[in-house]
Write a protein that holds these residues in place. Sequence first.
Motif, PDB file in Angstrom:
ATOM      1  N   TYR A 115       0.801  -1.221   0.000  1.00 57.31           N
ATOM      2  CA  TYR A 115       0.000   0.000   0.000  1.00 57.31           C
ATOM      3  C   TYR A 115       0.841   1.282   0.000  1.00 57.31           C
ATOM      4  N   VAL A 116       2.125   1.163   0.265  1.00 55.82           N
ATOM      5  CA  VAL A 116       2.979   2.356   0.271  1.00 55.82           C
ATOM      6  C   VAL A 116       2.902   3.109  -1.054  1.00 55.82           C
ATOM      7  N   PRO A 117       3.033   2.446  -2.222  1.00 57.27           N
ATOM      8  CA  PRO A 117       3.028   3.207  -3.476  1.00 57.27           C
ATOM      9  C   PRO A 117       1.706   3.911  -3.773  1.00 57.27           C
ATOM     10  N   VAL A 118       0.599   3.377  -3.274  1.00 61.44           N
ATOM     11  CA  VAL A 118      -0.688   4.016  -3.571  1.00 61.44           C
ATOM     12  C   VAL A 118      -1.099   5.032  -2.514  1.00 61.44           C
ATOM     13  N   LEU A 119      -0.563   4.923  -1.322  1.00 66.35           N
ATOM     14  CA  LEU A 119      -0.900   5.889  -0.275  1.00 66.35           C
ATOM     15  C   LEU A 119       0.097   7.042  -0.177  1.00 66.35           C
TER      16      LEU A 119
END
Length: 191
Positions: A115-119
């Motif tokens: 989820y790091v790349p999308v958040l």
Amino acid sequence: MRSHFFAYISRMRFIQRWALMRNTAPENVQEHSHQAAVLAHALAVIRREKFGGTVDPGLAAAAALYHDASEILTGDMPTPIKYHNPAIQNAYKDVEAVAERKLLDMLPEELRAAYVPVLTGVDPEVERLVKAADKLSAYIKCVEELKAGNAEFREAAAQTRRALESYGLPEVDYFLETFLESFSLTLDELK
């Protein structure tokens, strides 16, 4: 371990946008995020198919779905306030980063990296397309409000159009030329 992450994400529907303006059709962050995802995906596809780019349309769409997730914790700050001066803008970015970290921390450890790349937006080209899609969604909202006779959105539409044209992104220009006029048509005119 129980996680509240998706329960928080589902609350995006309670955050209203355009709070300083009279709206003929209210818009919430969840609706806006869906439209931004559709538009970010389209911009990435246009970039790839028409201009030889390599941005992953799926990643662009996913990043756009979550681009305003921090507002679940911060609320929606109106654009004229958020960008009034650099100090406010920088402070708000810091608050958004804290909110994004808090959301990430709600996820089980084994899911966080996904989820790091999308958040938090780690790919600058994806971020550019999501920003453009976000602005394009705002412009479409203005066009739809003007179509409904709401002159309150006239200046916002002009400012947003100028911003879109200043991005220098050929996929945005292509979208404006190819698809935008349809948003000002009635259902019967779309046939």
